[in-house]
Design an enzyme around this catalytic site. Sequence first.
Site, PDB file in Angstrom:
ATOM      1  CB  ALA A  10       7.067   1.247  -2.022  1.00  0.00           C
ATOM      2  CD  GLN A  90       4.735  -5.617  -0.480  1.00  0.00           C
ATOM      3  OE1 GLN A  90       5.584  -4.885  -0.289  1.00  0.00           O
ATOM      4  NE2 GLN A  90       4.298  -4.599   0.257  1.00  0.00           N
ATOM      5  CG  ASP A  93       4.078   1.665  -9.889  1.00  0.00           C
ATOM      6  OD1 ASP A  93       4.483   0.248 -10.462  1.00  0.00           O
ATOM      7  OD2 ASP A  93       4.615   1.533  -9.143  1.00  0.00           O
ATOM      8  CG  HIS A 110      -1.630  -3.495  -1.590  1.00  0.00           C
ATOM      9  ND1 HIS A 110      -0.618  -2.803  -1.559  1.00  0.00           N
ATOM     10  CD2 HIS A 110      -2.254  -4.575  -1.163  1.00  0.00           C
ATOM     11  CE1 HIS A 110      -0.282  -4.044  -0.381  1.00  0.00           C
ATOM     12  NE2 HIS A 110      -0.911  -4.528  -0.017  1.00  0.00           N
ATOM     13  CB  CYS A 118     -19.069   1.136  -9.864  1.00  0.00           C
ATOM     14  SG  CYS A 118     -20.808   2.101  -9.107  1.00  0.00           S
ATOM     15  CB  CYS A 143     -20.671   4.373 -11.140  1.00  0.00           C
ATOM     16  SG  CYS A 143     -21.035   3.330 -12.271  1.00  0.00           S
ATOM     17  CB  SER A 185       9.934  -2.317   4.094  1.00  0.00           C
ATOM     18  OG  SER A 185       8.805  -2.441   4.486  1.00  0.00           O
ATOM     19  CB  ILE A 227      16.911  -1.285  -6.983  1.00  0.00           C
ATOM     20  CG1 ILE A 227      16.165  -2.016  -5.254  1.00  0.00           C
ATOM     21  CG2 ILE A 227      16.040  -2.628  -7.732  1.00  0.00           C
ATOM     22  CD1 ILE A 227      15.047  -1.814  -4.935  1.00  0.00           C
TER      23      ILE A 227
HETATM   24 ZN   LIG Z   1     -22.262   2.237 -11.358  1.00  0.00          ZN
END
Ligand SMILES: [Zn+2]
Length: 239
Positions: A10, A90, A93, A110, A118, A143, A185, A227
């Site tokens: 993050a 992780q 974005d 992630h 769906c 969906c 972290s 950073i």
């Molecule tokens: Zn579907």
Amino acid sequence: MERQQPLSGAGISTDSGIPDYRGPNGVWRQDPGAERLVTYGPYMADPEIRRRSWRMRLDGQALSAGPNVAHRAIAAYERTSGNPLRVITQNVDGLHQDAGVTARKVLELHGSARSVVCTSCHARSSMAEALDRVRAGDDDPACRTCGGILKSATVMFGQRLDPVVLGRAMSIAKATEVFVVVGSSLQVQPAASLAGIAVEHGARLVIVNAEPTPYDSVADEVVREPIGTALPALLDRLR
Ligand SMILES: [Zn+2]
């Protein structure tokens, strides 16, 4: 053998205005009500949770954020160093790809908030399109293919990580010469264990993070500077 391989968390995106959602002190962990919006069981069971979850994404700023100097430094390293590079992140974005890192070289542990999936037929489509539907009044968009429940293509709390992505990340951690942790972290699995695997297999471990991590004692180098200045300098040295 992979020469060099950042694991980003993050912290690399906070300079782009995206808060830490998922970490131990992240937005979601501090607010149980918000955490339910991104927890698989409640999301699937309760249409009201889904409506609030879509509204949160509509109001959020993650889709409008742009890459910052750290993302661009990694992209420039890939483009100009001639060294193999993989990015394990992780973050959901998409900012590494926006900065220019080759999409297939970015492993999103992630998942991605740029897409929706769906939960019945697993069809993927774009988050922007789903949010357009929410904006137009469809507050729990279904969906278009099968009518199933749609969700962000991220790994919600209560969901397993994609075993294929995780397997690739572990292979990379075992093979890399230098494992650079940026803005993590190292308190959320599997990111933490990936750092340990890299060290066990002989990688140099470099940690660039504002706060101490559980792996600082086994790192070859720990950088506490911001950073945005530390990472470009570090990548220049690694060329
Ligand atoms: Zn579907």
